[in-house]
Scaffold this motif. Structure first.
Motif, PDB file in Angstrom:
ATOM      1  N   VAL A 135      -5.652   4.914  -0.784  1.00  0.00           N
ATOM      2  CA  VAL A 135      -5.776   3.518  -0.368  1.00  0.00           C
ATOM      3  C   VAL A 135      -7.010   3.321   0.504  1.00  0.00           C
ATOM      4  O   VAL A 135      -7.229   4.073   1.469  1.00  0.00           O
ATOM      5  CB  VAL A 135      -4.522   3.046   0.385  1.00  0.00           C
ATOM      6  CG1 VAL A 135      -4.716   1.633   0.923  1.00  0.00           C
ATOM      7  CG2 VAL A 135      -3.303   3.108  -0.527  1.00  0.00           C
ATOM      8  N   SER A 175      -8.086   0.736   2.908  1.00  0.00           N
ATOM      9  CA  SER A 175      -7.653  -0.442   3.663  1.00  0.00           C
ATOM     10  C   SER A 175      -8.818  -1.194   4.288  1.00  0.00           C
ATOM     11  O   SER A 175      -8.627  -2.286   4.837  1.00  0.00           O
ATOM     12  CB  SER A 175      -6.661  -0.028   4.760  1.00  0.00           C
ATOM     13  OG  SER A 175      -5.510   0.560   4.199  1.00  0.00           O
ATOM     14  N   GLU A 222       0.819  -1.209   0.000  1.00  0.00           N
ATOM     15  CA  GLU A 222       0.000   0.000   0.000  1.00  0.00           C
ATOM     16  C   GLU A 222       0.856   1.265   0.000  1.00  0.00           C
ATOM     17  O   GLU A 222       0.432   2.303  -0.521  1.00  0.00           O
ATOM     18  CB  GLU A 222      -0.921  -0.011   1.222  1.00  0.00           C
ATOM     19  CG  GLU A 222      -2.019  -1.076   1.142  1.00  0.00           C
ATOM     20  CD  GLU A 222      -2.876  -1.141   2.385  1.00  0.00           C
ATOM     21  OE1 GLU A 222      -3.968  -1.760   2.313  1.00  0.00           O
ATOM     22  OE2 GLU A 222      -2.477  -0.599   3.430  1.00  0.00           O
TER      23      GLU A 222
END
Length: 259
Positions: free
Chosen positions: A149, A151, A141
């Motif tokens: 990103v 997550s 990442e």
């Protein structure tokens, strides 16, 4: 979404260093995971500019990417191009000081998009001896543009496939992951950054006559499209995918039809 359709773009990574510098693998700590050369980053960025300039006819909302470094770097360049605040014709890659609006796109790492883990795709001498490709999601990442990103996304494949998976097994994996990700996000257009076999499978698996793909160039991409409908219970469902073949040249070479 555009006019009740979902679009999925399946793209190959850019030019990898070991295909231009054969001695690179001899000194590499991770010889199975080569980065892009500069030309590969430029090619990826320029492909992203095509996407951002409405070449596709729709926006990309979400990106999923293989954990291999060449794919992460490709996704980063494409995202920089799509999310660039200024359309500067002099910018050729993210290294040219591209300022982005990270709110435009969300990206997540997906193991199911990884390279075929067999000797057809990875030279046996370059593969890890213990079969552990040692990917760390946090490190993956970190290659992607800050702020893009997501997550929170649960990966479809929590682990990589086992080393020496069959070619047919890998093709089945690519076919399945395309549909699974599309079904998870039916109201969004997706970009899947993967490997050559994944792009080829996206064409052969989703055409009625299973077209044979002869070659997939660096940063080549396919386009899959399907109608989306809303049900009375407010759920959203998608019909079967159609491969859109009238986009012009996209780097995918099809084998000639047999007489």
């Amino acid at each position: 979404m555009d006019s009740g359709h979902q679009n999925v773009v399946v793209m190959r990574h850019g030019d990898r260093i070991d295909n231009f510098e054969p001695l690179w693998t001899e000194k590499a700590d991770r010889p199975w995971d080569p980065p892009l050369v500069l030309d590969g980053k430029i090619r990826a960025f320029c492909t992203g500019k095509k996407f951002s300039n409405n070449k596709l006819g729709f926006p990309i909302h979400r990106v999923f990417v293989s954990p291999f470094l060449r794919c992460l770097q490709t996704a980063s360049e494409v995202i920089h191009a799509i999310c660039a605040v200024d359309d500067n014709v002099n910018q050729l890659s993210s290294a040219d000081g591209v300022v982005i609006d990270p709110s435009k796109i969300k990206v997540s790492v997906e193991y199911g998009l990884c390279e075929m883990l067999n000797k057809q795709a990875i030279r046996a001498a370059n593969a890890p001896k213990d079969g552990d490709f040692a990917f760390n999601i946090t490190e993956c990442e970190a290659v992607l543009p800050e702020g893009t990103v997501d997550s929170s996304v649960e990966r479809v494949y929590e682990e990589l496939p086992k080393w020496e998976e069959s070619t047919e097994g890998a093709r089945g994996r690519y076919k399945d992951i395309i549909k699974i990700l599309a079904d998870k996000y039916p109201t969004e257009n997706l970009l899947l950054v993967t490997h050559g076999e994944g792009v080829g499978t996206s064409v052969s698996a989703y055409t009625p006559d299973h077209l044979t793909v002869y070659d997939v160039e660096y940063c080549a991409y396919s386009l899959l499209q399907r109608p989306i409908s809303n049900k009375e219970d407010e759920s959203v469902t998608g019909s079967a995918f159609e491969v859109i073949l009238d986009q012009g040249y996209t780097g995918i070479l099809l084998a000639p039809a047999e007489d």
